[in-house]
Design an enzyme around this catalytic site. Structure first.
Site, PDB file in Angstrom:
ATOM      1  CB  CYS A  33     -18.133   0.658   9.289  1.00  0.00           C
ATOM      2  SG  CYS A  33     -17.033  -0.186  10.438  1.00  0.00           S
ATOM      3  CB  CYS A  73      -0.916  -0.009   1.225  1.00  0.00           C
ATOM      4  SG  CYS A  73      -2.012   1.414   1.272  1.00  0.00           S
ATOM      5  CB  CYS A 124     -15.322  -6.862   7.107  1.00  0.00           C
ATOM      6  SG  CYS A 124     -16.619  -6.672   8.310  1.00  0.00           S
ATOM      7  CB  CYS A 158     -18.337  -4.502   5.919  1.00  0.00           C
ATOM      8  SG  CYS A 158     -17.437  -3.030   6.419  1.00  0.00           S
ATOM      9  NE  ARG A 204     -17.410  -4.929  13.929  1.00  0.00           N
ATOM     10  CZ  ARG A 204     -17.597  -4.361  12.742  1.00  0.00           C
ATOM     11  NH1 ARG A 204     -16.585  -3.937  12.053  1.00  0.00           N
ATOM     12  NH2 ARG A 204     -18.796  -4.233  12.266  1.00  0.00           N
ATOM     13  CB  CYS A 248      -0.813  -0.140   8.286  1.00  0.00           C
ATOM     14  SG  CYS A 248      -1.584  -1.397   7.239  1.00  0.00           S
ATOM     15  CB  CYS A 287      -1.349   3.951   8.078  1.00  0.00           C
ATOM     16  SG  CYS A 287      -2.409   4.537   6.732  1.00  0.00           S
TER      17      CYS A 287
HETATM   18  N1  SAM Z   1      -6.627   0.561   3.236  1.00  0.00           N
HETATM   19  C1  SAM Z   1      -7.894   0.827   3.780  1.00  0.00           C
HETATM   20  C2  SAM Z   1      -7.895   1.984   4.733  1.00  0.00           C
HETATM   21  O1  SAM Z   1      -6.886   2.210   5.359  1.00  0.00           O
HETATM   22  O2  SAM Z   1      -8.927   2.620   4.863  1.00  0.00           O
HETATM   23  C3  SAM Z   1      -8.525  -0.356   4.455  1.00  0.00           C
HETATM   24  C4  SAM Z   1      -7.765  -1.318   5.318  1.00  0.00           C
HETATM   25  S1  SAM Z   1      -7.078  -0.704   6.832  1.00  0.00           S
HETATM   26  C5  SAM Z   1      -5.979  -1.970   7.280  1.00  0.00           C
HETATM   27  C6  SAM Z   1      -8.395  -0.710   7.996  1.00  0.00           C
HETATM   28  C7  SAM Z   1      -8.129  -0.228   9.396  1.00  0.00           C
HETATM   29  O3  SAM Z   1      -7.475  -1.233  10.142  1.00  0.00           O
HETATM   30  C8  SAM Z   1      -7.263   0.988   9.604  1.00  0.00           C
HETATM   31  O4  SAM Z   1      -7.937   2.172   9.363  1.00  0.00           O
HETATM   32  C9  SAM Z   1      -6.873   0.858  11.073  1.00  0.00           C
HETATM   33  O5  SAM Z   1      -7.810   1.543  11.885  1.00  0.00           O
HETATM   34  C10 SAM Z   1      -6.952  -0.642  11.315  1.00  0.00           C
HETATM   35  N2  SAM Z   1      -5.610  -1.187  11.567  1.00  0.00           N
HETATM   36  C11 SAM Z   1      -4.645  -1.379  10.654  1.00  0.00           C
HETATM   37  N3  SAM Z   1      -3.524  -1.866  11.246  1.00  0.00           N
HETATM   38  C12 SAM Z   1      -3.790  -1.983  12.563  1.00  0.00           C
HETATM   39  C13 SAM Z   1      -3.031  -2.395  13.684  1.00  0.00           C
HETATM   40  N4  SAM Z   1      -1.760  -2.790  13.582  1.00  0.00           N
HETATM   41  N5  SAM Z   1      -3.615  -2.376  14.902  1.00  0.00           N
HETATM   42  C14 SAM Z   1      -4.898  -1.972  15.031  1.00  0.00           C
HETATM   43  N6  SAM Z   1      -5.663  -1.561  14.002  1.00  0.00           N
HETATM   44  C15 SAM Z   1      -5.122  -1.552  12.773  1.00  0.00           C
HETATM   45 FE1  SF4 Z   2      -2.775   1.217   3.406  1.00  0.00          FE
HETATM   46 FE2  SF4 Z   2      -2.667   0.066   5.780  1.00  0.00          FE
HETATM   47 FE3  SF4 Z   2      -3.013   2.677   5.607  1.00  0.00          FE
HETATM   48 FE4  SF4 Z   2      -5.004   1.019   4.850  1.00  0.00          FE
HETATM   49  S1  SF4 Z   2      -4.186   1.262   6.915  1.00  0.00           S
HETATM   50  S2  SF4 Z   2      -4.265   2.846   3.783  1.00  0.00           S
HETATM   51  S3  SF4 Z   2      -3.782  -0.678   4.041  1.00  0.00           S
HETATM   52  S4  SF4 Z   2      -1.186   1.554   4.937  1.00  0.00           S
END
Ligand code: SAM
Ligand code: SF4
Ligand code: DTB
Length: 355
Positions: free
Chosen positions: A209, A74, A118, A149, A287, A81, A78
């Site tokens: 959501c 990606c 989801c 979802c 949730r 992530c 973030c």
């Molecule tokens: N890429 C899309 C986005 O970011 O909107 C969808 C997938 S993203 C992984 C969905 C959510 O998972 C993120 O917004 C974050 O809140 C949560 N998430 C991701 N990594 C995480 C982690 N290590 N611990 C807790 N929540 C996490």
């Molecule tokens: Fe990409 Fe992870 Fe951020 Fe979603 S949370 S936009 S998968 S880096």
């Protein structure tokens, strides 16, 4: 079938009627939310449990299953992530899964008792050429009788309309933290862009959501700001995921927190956040999302007491491990909880969260 599943319904759900609408407010101030967080813990828990009972059956928890339909690679940064190209987490980038494989996985989830499926993609935004497959996934999962979802990143107006047309029930798009803290966690997009996509989703008539992550080294003020931002949206999200950070090696936050004594969010503070979500957004599903793996059963029980009424089942979230169905069945039996039956989901144009 667990023992918990045999408990009969005690009372009709009142959450979908016109009762108690007066406690659904979108004019919360930060001071009011800070005052909730400051309550003695047992008082906060009592108030949240009271609100919960007015709108939901307290012994029912919705089971949802997550599937990563496109993993890794990606372009967003973030800090939490494992799927960001900036992370050195060892997660390999894959292509978008084939529709049939997704539907197979959904059928397994349904057979294991899941009511919502989801699907998550590690994208900044979907490309228009991906939309036919995405639409086929939504339609196929819906035909199996599960709520659908998707979480695919930012959406254009056209893409949101296409998803609505396909019958998508919910779109997940988290604000993650307070507006002030956002830029310290993610630099490749802004908090405002997040809010804009949520508005597109609303406009298209898809249920929203949206939630975030607790335990990223934020202050209580940030947790207040996070709840405030959600509770003052024009309409509350129908579903509010509260994740506890899963610290993943190779991510900015996973590595940073591994080196500090504050590594894990205090359970009591996490429960306070769940309670504040429940009190300020009474009709929403709250949730208990990522992070249950590292939470005791007692802490999870406090979350349910505080109004959490939805969890992710199965042994995997997107890339991280999850408790697994056997552990959850045992937890439900121990706590006398039962899986929530699927309802014909209220579409956002009919629902009245936050009005
Ligand atoms: N890429 C899309 C986005 O970011 O909107 C969808 C997938 S993203 C992984 C969905 C959510 O998972 C993120 O917004 C974050 O809140 C949560 N998430 C991701 N990594 C995480 C982690 N290590 N611990 C807790 N929540 C996490
Ligand atoms: Fe990409 Fe992870 Fe951020 Fe979603 S949370 S936009 S998968 S880096
Ligand atoms: C949400 O708020 N939590 C889920 C779901 N929405 C998509 C994702 C949790 C991801 C946890 C870390 C991982 O599995 O990589």
């Amino acid at each position: 079938m667990t023992d918990a599943e045999t408990i009969p319904a005690r009372e009709p759900r009142v959450g979908t009627g016109g009762l108690f609408r007066s406690d659904v407010r979108t004019d919360w101030t930060r001071e009011e939310i800070a005052a909730l967080f400051d309550l003695p813990f047992t008082e906060l828990l009592f108030r949240a449990a009271e609100v919960h009972r007015r709108h939901h059956r307290p012994d029912e928890v919705q089971l949802c299953t997550l599937l990563s339909i496109k993993t890794g690679g990606c372009p967003e940064d973030c800090g939490y992530c494992s799927q960001s190209v900036k992370a050195d987490s060892g997660v390999e980038a894959t292509k978008l899964m084939e529709v049939q494989a997704v539907l197979q996985s959904a059928a397994q989830a349904r057979d294991a008792g899941s009511k919502r499926f989801c699907m998550g993609a590690a994208w900044r935004n979907p490309k228009d050429r991906d939309m036919p497959a995405i639409i086929a996934m939504v339609k196929g999962v819906r035909e199996m009788g599960m709520e659908t979802c998707m979480t695919l990143g930012m959406l254009s107006e056209t893409q949101a309309a296409q998803l609505a047309e396909a019958g998508l029930d919910y779109y997940n798009h988290n604000i993650d933290t307070s507006p002030e803290r956002y830029g310290e966690i993610i630099t490749t997009r802004s908090f405002e862009e997040r809010i804009d996509t949520l508005a597109q989703v609303r406009k298209a008539g898809i249920n929203v959501c949206s939630g975030g992550i607790v335990g990223m080294g934020e202050t209580r003020g940030d947790r207040v700001g996070f709840i405030h931002a959600l509770a003052t949206l024009e309409r509350h999200p129908e579903s509010v995921p509260v994740n506890a950070l899963v610290p993943i090696k190779g991510t900015v936050l996973g590595d940073m927190l591994a080196d500090t004594p504050l590594a894990k969010i205090d359970d009591i503070e996490f429960v306070r956040t769940v309670a504040a979500a429940r009190i300020t957004m009474p009709r929403s599903m709250v949730r208990l999302s990522a992070g249950r793996e590292s939470m005791s059963e007692a802490a999870q029980a406090l979350c349910f007491m505080a109004g959490a009424n939805s969890i992710f089942t199965g042994d995997r979230l997107l890339t991280a491990a999850n408790a697994g169905d056997d552990a959850d069945a045992a937890l439900f039996a121990r706590l006398g909880l039962r899986p929530m039956e699927a309802e014909e989901p209220m579409r956002a144009d009919k629902a009245d969260c936050g009005r």
